[in-house]
Design a protein around this motif. Structure first.
Motif, PDB file in Angstrom:
ATOM      1  N   SER A  61      26.050  16.322  18.551  1.00  0.00           N
ATOM      2  CA  SER A  61      24.910  15.718  18.677  1.00  0.00           C
ATOM      3  C   SER A  61      23.881  16.954  19.435  1.00  0.00           C
ATOM      4  O   SER A  61      24.438  17.863  19.878  1.00  0.00           O
ATOM      5  CB  SER A  61      25.317  14.647  19.990  1.00  0.00           C
ATOM      6  N   ASP A  99      25.411   9.270   7.583  1.00  0.00           N
ATOM      7  CA  ASP A  99      25.760   8.612   8.654  1.00  0.00           C
ATOM      8  C   ASP A  99      25.318   7.472   9.033  1.00  0.00           C
ATOM      9  O   ASP A  99      25.728   6.353   9.724  1.00  0.00           O
ATOM     10  CB  ASP A  99      25.624   9.677  10.014  1.00  0.00           C
ATOM     11  N   TYR A 133      23.024  18.150  11.966  1.00  0.00           N
ATOM     12  CA  TYR A 133      22.416  17.140  12.680  1.00  0.00           C
ATOM     13  C   TYR A 133      21.327  17.397  13.483  1.00  0.00           C
ATOM     14  O   TYR A 133      21.135  18.845  13.897  1.00  0.00           O
ATOM     15  CB  TYR A 133      23.627  16.827  13.729  1.00  0.00           C
ATOM     16  N   SER A 192      25.109  22.829  12.982  1.00  0.00           N
ATOM     17  CA  SER A 192      26.209  22.196  12.009  1.00  0.00           C
ATOM     18  C   SER A 192      27.389  23.316  12.750  1.00  0.00           C
ATOM     19  O   SER A 192      27.104  24.429  13.220  1.00  0.00           O
ATOM     20  CB  SER A 192      25.862  22.762  10.791  1.00  0.00           C
ATOM     21  N   HIS A 248      17.978  11.223  10.238  1.00  0.00           N
ATOM     22  CA  HIS A 248      19.283  10.676   9.857  1.00  0.00           C
ATOM     23  C   HIS A 248      19.840  10.846   8.302  1.00  0.00           C
ATOM     24  O   HIS A 248      19.055  10.602   7.477  1.00  0.00           O
ATOM     25  CB  HIS A 248      19.419   9.031  10.237  1.00  0.00           C
ATOM     26  N   ARG A 298      27.381  19.725   7.319  1.00  0.00           N
ATOM     27  CA  ARG A 298      26.492  18.514   7.621  1.00  0.00           C
ATOM     28  C   ARG A 298      25.684  19.266   8.843  1.00  0.00           C
ATOM     29  O   ARG A 298      26.142  19.915   9.571  1.00  0.00           O
ATOM     30  CB  ARG A 298      27.365  17.270   8.314  1.00  0.00           C
ATOM     31  N   THR A 323      32.049  19.115  11.773  1.00  0.00           N
ATOM     32  CA  THR A 323      31.002  18.634  10.906  1.00  0.00           C
ATOM     33  C   THR A 323      30.679  19.626   9.727  1.00  0.00           C
ATOM     34  O   THR A 323      29.465  19.985   9.508  1.00  0.00           O
ATOM     35  CB  THR A 323      29.862  18.293  11.818  1.00  0.00           C
ATOM     36  N   GLU A 368      16.057  10.659  15.755  1.00  0.00           N
ATOM     37  CA  GLU A 368      16.576  11.674  14.996  1.00  0.00           C
ATOM     38  C   GLU A 368      16.438  11.873  13.344  1.00  0.00           C
ATOM     39  O   GLU A 368      16.493  10.477  12.951  1.00  0.00           O
ATOM     40  CB  GLU A 368      18.049  11.979  15.297  1.00  0.00           C
TER      41      GLU A 368
END
Lengths: 114, 116
Positions: free
Chosen positions: A3, B59, A103, A94, B44, A101, A98, B42
């Motif tokens: 996060s 996600d 985020y 990343s 996504h 990926r 994860t 955010e």
């Protein structure tokens, strides 16, 4: 999952003033960190990235960021902003669990006033 | 300079229509992604692909579907658009990295979809 928290949704500053945009991420063993910039009605453009090595990373347009592992932060700074820096800035991470990926945080709108 | 293109840039359509958002990249990247972006939220991840004939859901649950028949092409389709699909859709690509961690993503300019 990772996060990313961008603590300020909006940052107004005057031209030629310094600016810091804050980004914190959830802890992980090792991470890659990115800052992107988004101008109105455009896609994202990479400003800078931390993959490994020196914790102070320099990017385009005079921006730099410092990776702080103990504080899980990756704050973006510029010593003197221009009106053309007005844009949305997104922090991304990343790594850890994860793999593969990326985020993103919610973004910080930087507005530079004359 | 990134070479990743999205069409259309803007699309306004009525409810129930089928739409396809196109995304192409000329960098030979294996990995491609679709992100959804809404104001104040955010980005996504809604779909990703690690190569030809490989597609995975991201996600954020999405009623859209994707395909990857060619390396350079990653279209997103909505069979029956609804107002809740109104959003900005961003396509991205990246190289495969050793160790699997995500490297730099290259983004297209986005497709802004409005469903009336």
């Amino acid at each position: 999952a990772q996060s990313v928290t961008q603590l300020d949704s909006q940052v107004p500053v005057f031209e030629e003033a310094p600016v810091e945009l804050r980004c914190n991420y959830s802890s992980s063993v090792s991470v890659y960190l990115f800052w992107y910039v988004q101008y109105p009605n455009q896609g994202l453009q990479l400003l800078l990235k931390y993959l490994s090595g020196s914790t102070l990373v320099k990017g385009i347009n005079g921006f730099e960021a410092e990776f702080n592992k103990s504080q899980t932060s990756f704050h973006l700074r510029k010593p003197s902003v221009h009106i053309s820096d007005t844009a949305e800035y997104l922090c991304a991470v990343s790594g850890g669990s994860t793999l593969g990926r990326l985020y993103f945080g919610r973004g910080t709108q930087l507005t530079v006033w004359p | 300079e990134a070479d990743i293109y999205q069409t259309p840039r803007y699309l306004v359509i009525g409810t129930g229509k089928k739409i396809t958002l196109e995304c192409s990249q000329t960098m030979g990247h294996d990995k491609m992604y679709w992100y959804q972006q809404d104001p104040g939220m955010e980005l996504h991840l809604i779909h990703y692909s690690y190569g030809v004939n490989s597609t995975e859901k991201g996600d954020l649950s999405s009623e859209s579907t994707v395909s990857r028949i060619r390396t350079e092409h990653f279209p997103l389709t909505l069979e029956s658009a609804r107002p809740s699909h109104t959003s900005q859709y961003l396509c991205a690509s990246s190289k495969r990295r050793v160790g699997g961690r995500a490297g730099e993503l290259f983004f297209g300019e986005g497709s802004r979809l409005t469903v009336l």
